[in-house]
Write a protein that holds these residues in place. Structure first.
Motif, PDB file in Angstrom:
ATOM      1  N   VAL A  34       0.851  -1.189   0.000  1.00 24.68           N
ATOM      2  CA  VAL A  34       0.000   0.000   0.000  1.00 24.68           C
ATOM      3  C   VAL A  34       0.887   1.238   0.000  1.00 24.68           C
ATOM      4  O   VAL A  34       1.914   1.275   0.689  1.00 24.68           O
ATOM      5  N   ASP A  35       0.503   2.273  -0.786  1.00 18.98           N
ATOM      6  CA  ASP A  35       1.234   3.539  -0.789  1.00 18.98           C
ATOM      7  C   ASP A  35       0.716   4.420   0.341  1.00 18.98           C
ATOM      8  O   ASP A  35      -0.500   4.599   0.504  1.00 18.98           O
ATOM      9  N   VAL A  36       1.644   4.994   1.125  1.00 17.20           N
ATOM     10  CA  VAL A  36       1.264   5.948   2.172  1.00 17.20           C
ATOM     11  C   VAL A  36       2.170   7.169   2.093  1.00 17.20           C
ATOM     12  O   VAL A  36       3.314   7.081   1.639  1.00 17.20           O
ATOM     13  N   ASP A  37       1.658   8.333   2.505  1.00 15.50           N
ATOM     14  CA  ASP A  37       2.452   9.560   2.598  1.00 15.50           C
ATOM     15  C   ASP A  37       1.858  10.421   3.700  1.00 15.50           C
ATOM     16  O   ASP A  37       0.954   9.996   4.427  1.00 15.50           O
ATOM     17  N   HIS A  38       2.373  11.648   3.835  1.00 12.48           N
ATOM     18  CA  HIS A  38       1.925  12.533   4.911  1.00 12.48           C
ATOM     19  C   HIS A  38       0.470  12.953   4.732  1.00 12.48           C
ATOM     20  O   HIS A  38      -0.156  13.418   5.693  1.00 12.48           O
ATOM     21  N   GLU A  39      -0.069  12.801   3.539  1.00 13.88           N
ATOM     22  CA  GLU A  39      -1.455  13.203   3.304  1.00 13.88           C
ATOM     23  C   GLU A  39      -2.425  12.041   3.529  1.00 13.88           C
ATOM     24  O   GLU A  39      -3.642  12.238   3.471  1.00 13.88           O
ATOM     25  N   THR A  40      -1.919  10.834   3.757  1.00 13.44           N
ATOM     26  CA  THR A  40      -2.774   9.674   3.978  1.00 13.44           C
ATOM     27  C   THR A  40      -3.489   9.787   5.315  1.00 13.44           C
ATOM     28  O   THR A  40      -2.876  10.095   6.339  1.00 13.44           O
ATOM     29  N   ARG A  41      -4.803   9.577   5.302  1.00 18.88           N
ATOM     30  CA  ARG A  41      -5.598   9.632   6.518  1.00 18.88           C
ATOM     31  C   ARG A  41      -5.676   8.237   7.135  1.00 18.88           C
ATOM     32  O   ARG A  41      -5.782   7.233   6.430  1.00 18.88           O
ATOM     33  N   LEU A  42      -5.620   8.163   8.453  1.00 16.72           N
ATOM     34  CA  LEU A  42      -5.640   6.866   9.144  1.00 16.72           C
ATOM     35  C   LEU A  42      -6.939   6.102   8.886  1.00 16.72           C
ATOM     36  O   LEU A  42      -6.926   4.888   8.668  1.00 16.72           O
ATOM     37  N   ASP A  43      -8.067   6.805   8.895  1.00 14.67           N
ATOM     38  CA  ASP A  43      -9.345   6.136   8.661  1.00 14.67           C
ATOM     39  C   ASP A  43      -9.396   5.504   7.283  1.00 14.67           C
ATOM     40  O   ASP A  43      -9.910   4.388   7.101  1.00 14.67           O
ATOM     41  N   ASP A  44      -8.852   6.229   6.277  1.00  7.40           N
ATOM     42  CA  ASP A  44      -8.835   5.693   4.918  1.00  7.40           C
ATOM     43  C   ASP A  44      -7.931   4.457   4.832  1.00  7.40           C
ATOM     44  O   ASP A  44      -8.261   3.470   4.166  1.00  7.40           O
ATOM     45  N   ARG A  78      -3.537   6.850  16.052  1.00  9.18           N
ATOM     46  CA  ARG A  78      -4.037   8.199  15.775  1.00  9.18           C
ATOM     47  C   ARG A  78      -3.385   8.744  14.520  1.00  9.18           C
ATOM     48  O   ARG A  78      -2.438   8.158  13.999  1.00  9.18           O
ATOM     49  N   GLU A  79      -3.884   9.858  14.064  1.00 10.27           N
ATOM     50  CA  GLU A  79      -3.337  10.468  12.849  1.00 10.27           C
ATOM     51  C   GLU A  79      -1.860  10.798  13.032  1.00 10.27           C
ATOM     52  O   GLU A  79      -1.041  10.580  12.142  1.00 10.27           O
ATOM     53  N   LYS A  80      -1.484  11.343  14.216  1.00  3.35           N
ATOM     54  CA  LYS A  80      -0.093  11.723  14.441  1.00  3.35           C
ATOM     55  C   LYS A  80       0.820  10.510  14.440  1.00  3.35           C
ATOM     56  O   LYS A  80       1.990  10.599  14.015  1.00  3.35           O
ATOM     57  N   ASP A  81       0.299   9.350  14.901  1.00  8.70           N
ATOM     58  CA  ASP A  81       1.107   8.130  14.873  1.00  8.70           C
ATOM     59  C   ASP A  81       1.432   7.746  13.434  1.00  8.70           C
ATOM     60  O   ASP A  81       2.558   7.330  13.118  1.00  8.70           O
ATOM     61  N   LEU A  82       0.450   7.889  12.558  1.00  7.99           N
ATOM     62  CA  LEU A  82       0.672   7.567  11.141  1.00  7.99           C
ATOM     63  C   LEU A  82       1.685   8.528  10.524  1.00  7.99           C
ATOM     64  O   LEU A  82       2.568   8.115   9.748  1.00  7.99           O
ATOM     65  N   GLN A  83       1.571   9.811  10.852  1.00  3.52           N
ATOM     66  CA  GLN A  83       2.495  10.791  10.300  1.00  3.52           C
ATOM     67  C   GLN A  83       3.925  10.517  10.774  1.00  3.52           C
ATOM     68  O   GLN A  83       4.890  10.659  10.019  1.00  3.52           O
ATOM     69  N   ARG A  84       4.067  10.118  12.050  1.00  7.20           N
ATOM     70  CA  ARG A  84       5.405   9.798  12.554  1.00  7.20           C
ATOM     71  C   ARG A  84       5.985   8.598  11.828  1.00  7.20           C
ATOM     72  O   ARG A  84       7.167   8.544  11.529  1.00  7.20           O
ATOM     73  N   MET A  85       5.135   7.595  11.571  1.00  4.16           N
ATOM     74  CA  MET A  85       5.617   6.408  10.868  1.00  4.16           C
ATOM     75  C   MET A  85       6.167   6.786   9.496  1.00  4.16           C
ATOM     76  O   MET A  85       7.251   6.336   9.090  1.00  4.16           O
ATOM     77  N   VAL A  86       5.434   7.639   8.787  1.00  2.00           N
ATOM     78  CA  VAL A  86       5.890   8.081   7.464  1.00  2.00           C
ATOM     79  C   VAL A  86       7.200   8.865   7.587  1.00  2.00           C
ATOM     80  O   VAL A  86       8.135   8.679   6.802  1.00  2.00           O
ATOM     81  N   HIS A  87       7.285   9.736   8.603  1.00  2.00           N
ATOM     82  CA  HIS A  87       8.487  10.560   8.786  1.00  2.00           C
ATOM     83  C   HIS A  87       9.699   9.690   9.136  1.00  2.00           C
ATOM     84  O   HIS A  87      10.783   9.870   8.579  1.00  2.00           O
TER      85      HIS A  87
END
Length: 774
Positions: A34-44, A78-87
């Motif tokens: 799956v492709d993920v980036d900083h704009e990816t929403r956790l719910d999606d 949470r959303e911030k957890d996803l953003q940290r993973m991408v970072h």
């Protein structure tokens, strides 16, 4: 960098294992990219993963490893957890993501879970001089600012983990209590949430107040400040948390309080497992609850919880008895022509219930042989009881249930009741042959109710069991096996001389066994003497598949036991009706094969006419066949209902068709008639009793509970199950004892331990001379 895409390798269904260096490796399962980036929403992302792995979005957990650090899993909630993973992973362009359903992970994975101390600890991370130790409450939001991560060198990683005291399955309950102003629809809902919260966070509590208006709860540890106040919202039914101190000041050791293992909570946990596995054992419940939730149960707690869960799934055993009058009426209403009779005692407690569906009555009368097998098996339900059954054999030798009864105990009176109701429900112009044992007054009851209109064939399996028990001598296993073998051979011998050879063989082993067999009324069980038609069936355990249907229903309430049997019968009748519609033979398949086998033997036989209608057939023996009377001296024709090879040789010689000399009960046409009627469902089993036709409401109570001395499950096996190996001594080779209890060994030990002769005990020389003098 915000728009840079990272490939997430999403895996699930496998398990973790720990390498020699302490790192975790994930084996097995499925994997998707799956492709993920900083704009990816956790719910999606969760929605996409749920569709991939067929998981629920609400129960799904997402975890990953930080780059270069495969010892600790990081959660994405949470959303911030996803953003940290991408970072954290954008430099490596890909990240391994692990999807867990329902909070369950492999048992050997060092997973994070709720901590009793309500603190988050920093592990595997060097603390910078200017960086303070980060702590927070477990229920508070913890944000790690990105600049903190940027202060670290590439080989220095901050890993936030929780104390690993509780199993990961309870992680989903960490936020069942969130704090002040949280609302619940009722106090039971609040108490359930509180119970789960305490398990997830590893502490126990006690109620200071607990009534219909307010609840006050404190930590059970002495001096701890954790507490909650909840009360009703004015003019509503809602419950609201008014005050909460969410920090524990106790030492942090998990208390083992038994109230955490209440049967209500355990019952709600195991309910779904019990639905899938009705035979879920209490010891397995104990092991599963401790492994998954860290709560220790004893066996009795698990047993009571299982009973409560079963009641939640299937209803109350006690209430089921009160529903029986309504249920009987529903059987007759949905299956016209059926019989459902309930009998109670003077105190209105349950006594017995007889059931025979119209499809069974019609099928037996129109298509089955006049042959009924009577048997019983104990029930393991809460109020115990015994199931009495009457089964028949269809034209393909398949089991055909005719009637059954549930009674409070297996007594002479209950058997008399069952056979009397059977006689009333099922009528036939043919003489019926019953195969049953002669216990519980069955012999006298059949004679009294049917008179000369029936034959009673003793169940040979029961007879062999009784022979083995009644033999007093300590016979070896092999000798007992041979005696039972000779008994079966004598029972199936069709001629008198063959029967006598078998009994003489038995006499050579044991005259006692021979005398027992001669006194056991062979006219009730030996083919050479039996006047009825057993169609080669010699044991009442023909209905064994019927008892197999009870395996998943045995512990259900009484109405559901009956409905489970009805459902099995309904499915059986439908399946056989559909399957038989494809037959193109005159006989049923199994009988067709038997007739072909006998026909193949007939071609080598020599036939001679003796007089009109009587023929002599020669093979290894000489047999006399009377075609007009459907009779052969080998008795094969009479016993099976199919012409034997001797009769077929005569029939073919006369230019006749062997099919015309087969019993009508074995034809495909009779089989179709047997299953021509259907059994209909009985809806609303759980509906309370409301009988408009009666002024006084019928209230049936359960039978008195009792603990009988023995409720051994009835064995329905073959002759090989009857004989148990006899104990044999390795010292003297005797039977019935071992070396430790052997008398000969004891005597040898006594001789070996005799005292040494003293000089005063040695006879004088003159005494020796006198003793040897002639």
């Amino acid at each position: 960098m915000g728009t840079k895409k990272i490939i997430a390798i999403c895996q699930s269904g496998g398990e973790f294992r720990t390498g020699d260096d302490g790192s975790l490796v994930y084996d097995g399962g499925e994997a998707y990219a799956v492709d993920v980036d900083h704009e990816t929403r956790l719910d999606d992302l969760k929605q996409e993963l749920a569709e991939m792995f067929q998981y629920s979005v609400d129960s799904m957990l997402i975890k990953y490893f930080l780059p270069g650090h495969r010892r600790t899993l990081i959660s994405v909630s949470r959303e911030k957890d996803l953003q940290r993973m991408v970072h954290f992973c954008e430099d490596s362009d890909q990240v391994e993501v692990f999807i867990v359903n329902g909070g369950m992970v492999a048992a050997n994975a060092p997973e994070m879970s709720g901590s009793r101390s309500n603190m988050i600890s920093i592990s595997e991370a060097p603390v910078l001089p200017d960086t303070p130790l980060v702590t927070a409450q477990a229920d508070d939001t913890i944000d790690i600012e990105m600049d903190m991560a940027n202060q670290l060198n590439t080989d220095k990683t901050i890993c936030l983990t929780k104390d690993e005291k509780n199993p990961t399955v309870a992680m989903q309950w960490q936020n069942t209590i969130t704090g002040v102003n949280q609302r619940f629809s009722s106090f039971p809902e609040f108490r359930d949430a509180l119970h789960k919260y305490s398990i997830a966070h590893g502490f126990t509590y006690k109620f200071k107040k607990n009534d219909s208006q307010r609840v006050s709860v404190v930590c059970k540890a002495e001096g701890c400040q954790w507490r909650i106040w909840a009360s009703k919202v004015a003019s509503t039914q809602l419950i609201c948390i008014k005050k909460m101190v969410g920090i524990h000041t106790c030492e942090g050791t998990t208390l083992k309080a038994e109230h955490r293992a209440g049967r209500g909570w355990v019952g709600s946990i195991i309910k779904e497992k019990l639905k899938l596995s009705p035979n879920y054992k209490p010891r397995d419940i104990v092991a599963d609850i401790e492994r998954e939730y860290g709560v220790q149960l004893n066996y009795s707690q698990a047993w009571r919880a299982k009973g409560l869960a079963r009641e939640q799934l299937h209803g109350s055993h006690k209430e089921a008895y009160s529903q029986l009058p309504f249920f009987c009426n529903k059987i007759i209403e949905t299956n016209p022509g059926s019989v459902a009779k309930l009998t109670t005692k003077e105190d209105s407690s349950f006594h017995r219930l007889f059931v025979s569906f119209h499809a069974s009555i019609s099928g037996f009368e129109r298509g089955c042989r006049p042959l009924i097998f009577l048997d019983s098996t104990p029930l393991n339900s809460k109020y115990q009881g015994v199931l009495l059954t009457a089964t028949a054999a269809d034209g393909d030798d398949g089991i055909f249930p005719v009637a059954f009864a549930i009674v409070d105990d297996e007594t002479n009176d209950n058997w008399h009741y069952f056979i009397l109701e059977l006689r009333s429900a099922v009528s036939t112009s043919q003489q019926i042959t019953f195969i049953a044992n002669f216990q519980n007054g069955l012999k006298e009851t059949l004679c009294e109710i049917y008179g000369g209109g029936c034959y009673h064939g003793y169940c040979l399996h029961y007879l062999a069991e009784k022979l083995n028990i009644d033999l007093k001598e300590p016979f070896s296993y092999e000798a007992r096996r041979l005696m039972v073998q000779d008994l079966y051979a004598a029972a199936t011998a069709s001629k008198l001389d063959a029967f006598e050879r078998c009994t003489e063989s038995l006499k050579a082993i044991s005259p006692e066994a021979y005398n027992w067999v001669i006194r056991s009324e062979p006219d009730h069980w030996a083919n050479a003497f039996f006047a009825g038609s057993r169609y080669n069936h010699i044991s009442s355990n023909f209905g064994q598949p019927f008892y197999g249907w009870l395996s998943d229903a045995n512990e259900l309430p009484i109405t559901q036991i009956i409905d489970a049997l009805r459902g099995k019968m309904m499915d059986l009748y439908y399946k056989r009706r559909v399957d038989s519609s494809q037959w193109e033979t005159r006989l049923t398949p199994s009988m067709e094969e038997k007739l072909k086998s006998e026909t193949a033997k007939a071609h080598s036989l020599q036939v001679s006419l003796l007089d009109a209608g009587t023929f002599e057939v020669r093979s290894e023996s000489v047999d006399i066949v009377n075609v007009d009377h459907w009779d052969c001296s080998c008795k094969g024709w009479q016993i099976t209902g199919l012409p034997c090879c001797h009769a077929i040789a005569v029939i073919l010689g006369l230019g006749r068709d062997p099919y015309d000399f087969c019993s009508r009960y074995l034809t495909a046409e009779s089989y179709h008639l047997t299953y021509s009627e259907s059994i209909s469902p009985v809806p609303n089993v759980e509906k309370p009793v409301t009988i408009e036709s009666q002024e006084v409401e019928i209230l049936v109570t359960p039978p008195p509970t009792r603990c009988p001395a023995s409720r051994k499950k009835r064995k329905h096996g073959g002759s090989s199950d009857i004989i148990k190996r006899t104990l044999q001594c390795s010292n003297c080779k005797g039977l019935g004892h071992n070396k430790k209890t052997c008398r000969m060994a004891q005597e040898d030990n006594e001789e070996a331990s005799e005292p040494v002769l003293l000089l005063t005990d040695v006879p004088r020389e003159e005494e020796l001379t006198d003793s040897f003098a002639v």
